[in-house]
Design a protein around this motif. Structure first.
Motif, PDB file in Angstrom:
ATOM      1  N   ALA A  93       0.841  -1.196   0.000  1.00 51.63           N
ATOM      2  CA  ALA A  93       0.000   0.000   0.000  1.00 51.63           C
ATOM      3  C   ALA A  93       0.877   1.247   0.000  1.00 51.63           C
ATOM      4  CB  ALA A  93      -0.926  -0.009   1.205  1.00 51.63           C
ATOM      5  N   PRO A  94       0.489   2.338  -0.550  1.00 53.05           N
ATOM      6  CA  PRO A  94      -0.791   2.605  -1.189  1.00 53.05           C
ATOM      7  C   PRO A  94      -0.775   2.390  -2.698  1.00 53.05           C
ATOM      8  CG  PRO A  94       0.349   4.668  -0.911  1.00 53.05           C
ATOM      9  CD  PRO A  94       1.247   3.579  -0.347  1.00 53.05           C
ATOM     10  N   HIS A  95       0.375   2.091  -3.294  1.00 50.12           N
ATOM     11  CA  HIS A  95       0.444   2.050  -4.761  1.00 50.12           C
ATOM     12  C   HIS A  95       0.217   0.666  -5.366  1.00 50.12           C
ATOM     13  CE1 HIS A  95       1.628   6.185  -4.656  1.00 50.12           C
ATOM     14  NE2 HIS A  95       2.627   5.891  -3.836  1.00 50.12           N
ATOM     15  N   TYR A  96       0.488  -0.388  -4.613  1.00 56.92           N
ATOM     16  CA  TYR A  96       0.275  -1.764  -5.079  1.00 56.92           C
ATOM     17  C   TYR A  96       0.922  -2.028  -6.437  1.00 56.92           C
ATOM     18  CZ  TYR A  96      -3.104  -1.788  -1.287  1.00 56.92           C
ATOM     19  OH  TYR A  96      -3.689  -1.687  -0.059  1.00 56.92           O
ATOM     20  N   THR A  97       2.193  -1.732  -6.541  1.00 52.47           N
ATOM     21  CA  THR A  97       2.885  -1.967  -7.806  1.00 52.47           C
ATOM     22  C   THR A  97       3.031  -3.467  -8.053  1.00 52.47           C
ATOM     23  OG1 THR A  97       5.078  -1.970  -6.803  1.00 52.47           O
ATOM     24  CG2 THR A  97       4.212   0.172  -7.565  1.00 52.47           C
ATOM     25  N   THR A  98       3.126  -3.832  -9.306  1.00 52.30           N
ATOM     26  CA  THR A  98       3.277  -5.234  -9.668  1.00 52.30           C
ATOM     27  C   THR A  98       4.542  -5.817  -9.061  1.00 52.30           C
ATOM     28  OG1 THR A  98       2.110  -4.814 -11.737  1.00 52.30           O
ATOM     29  CG2 THR A  98       3.413  -6.838 -11.619  1.00 52.30           C
ATOM     30  N   THR A  99       5.616  -5.070  -9.099  1.00 53.12           N
ATOM     31  CA  THR A  99       6.884  -5.547  -8.541  1.00 53.12           C
ATOM     32  C   THR A  99       6.731  -5.864  -7.058  1.00 53.12           C
ATOM     33  OG1 THR A  99       8.109  -4.210 -10.132  1.00 53.12           O
ATOM     34  CG2 THR A  99       9.310  -4.963  -8.185  1.00 53.12           C
ATOM     35  N   CYS A 100       6.102  -4.975  -6.337  1.00 52.54           N
ATOM     36  CA  CYS A 100       5.901  -5.191  -4.905  1.00 52.54           C
ATOM     37  C   CYS A 100       4.985  -6.384  -4.650  1.00 52.54           C
ATOM     38  CB  CYS A 100       5.327  -3.933  -4.264  1.00 52.54           C
ATOM     39  SG  CYS A 100       5.153  -4.063  -2.466  1.00 52.54           S
ATOM     40  N   LEU A 101       3.910  -6.495  -5.409  1.00 47.92           N
ATOM     41  CA  LEU A 101       2.983  -7.613  -5.224  1.00 47.92           C
ATOM     42  C   LEU A 101       3.654  -8.946  -5.540  1.00 47.92           C
ATOM     43  CD1 LEU A 101      -0.281  -6.053  -6.655  1.00 47.92           C
ATOM     44  CD2 LEU A 101       0.154  -6.675  -4.280  1.00 47.92           C
ATOM     45  N   PHE A 102       4.428  -9.000  -6.608  1.00 53.07           N
ATOM     46  CA  PHE A 102       5.143 -10.233  -6.934  1.00 53.07           C
ATOM     47  C   PHE A 102       6.133 -10.587  -5.833  1.00 53.07           C
ATOM     48  CE2 PHE A 102       4.701 -10.342 -11.845  1.00 53.07           C
ATOM     49  CZ  PHE A 102       3.360 -10.646 -11.698  1.00 53.07           C
ATOM     50  N   LYS A 103       6.795  -9.565  -5.302  1.00 53.28           N
ATOM     51  CA  LYS A 103       7.773  -9.803  -4.246  1.00 53.28           C
ATOM     52  C   LYS A 103       7.112 -10.342  -2.981  1.00 53.28           C
ATOM     53  CE  LYS A 103      11.108  -7.450  -1.342  1.00 53.28           C
ATOM     54  NZ  LYS A 103      11.481  -6.150  -0.818  1.00 53.28           N
TER      55      LYS A 103
END
Length: 112
Positions: A93-103
């Motif tokens: 949060a708050p941006h929920y980037t794909t890189t962060c979600l995959f990580k």
């Protein structure tokens, strides 16, 4: 990719059952109606949480009394995994980037 025709016939058979009768179950899978009723536990899961798996099962059984033990265990486990994934996703949060979600989510859990 093409599969054996029997696979498609089985998928069609199951689709006919579910589309014709939303209370129908196939094997130990929950019916459409049971699954929809179980989603009403989301608010409690999000706000209060559960002390343990047994409490989660008791609450699901209250909401969807028609579940058998195998369905109940599967659904409780599924909800537990979903809660864990939500907690991991919140780290992005708050941006929920794909890189962060995959990580945080993609490497820790298998895709469904």
């Amino acid at each position: 990719l093409y599969r054996d025709i029997s696979i498609y016939m089985e998928v069609a058979r199951r689709a006919k059952i579910v589309c014709a009768d939303q209370t129908a179950t196939i094997g130990n899978f929950a019916s459409v109606d049971q699954w929809a009723a179980s989603r009403s536990t989301n608010r409690r899961r999000m706000t209060e949480g559960y002390a343990d798996m047994e409490e989660r099962k008791r609450h699901l059984k209250e909401v969807v009394p028609s579940l058998n033990e195998k369905q109940l265990a599967y659904m409780a486990h599924s909800h537990s995994l979903s809660d864990q994934m939500d907690q991991q996703a919140e780290l992005c949060a708050p941006h929920y980037t794909t890189t962060c979600l995959f990580k945080n989510v993609g490497q820790r859990f298998n895709d469904y």
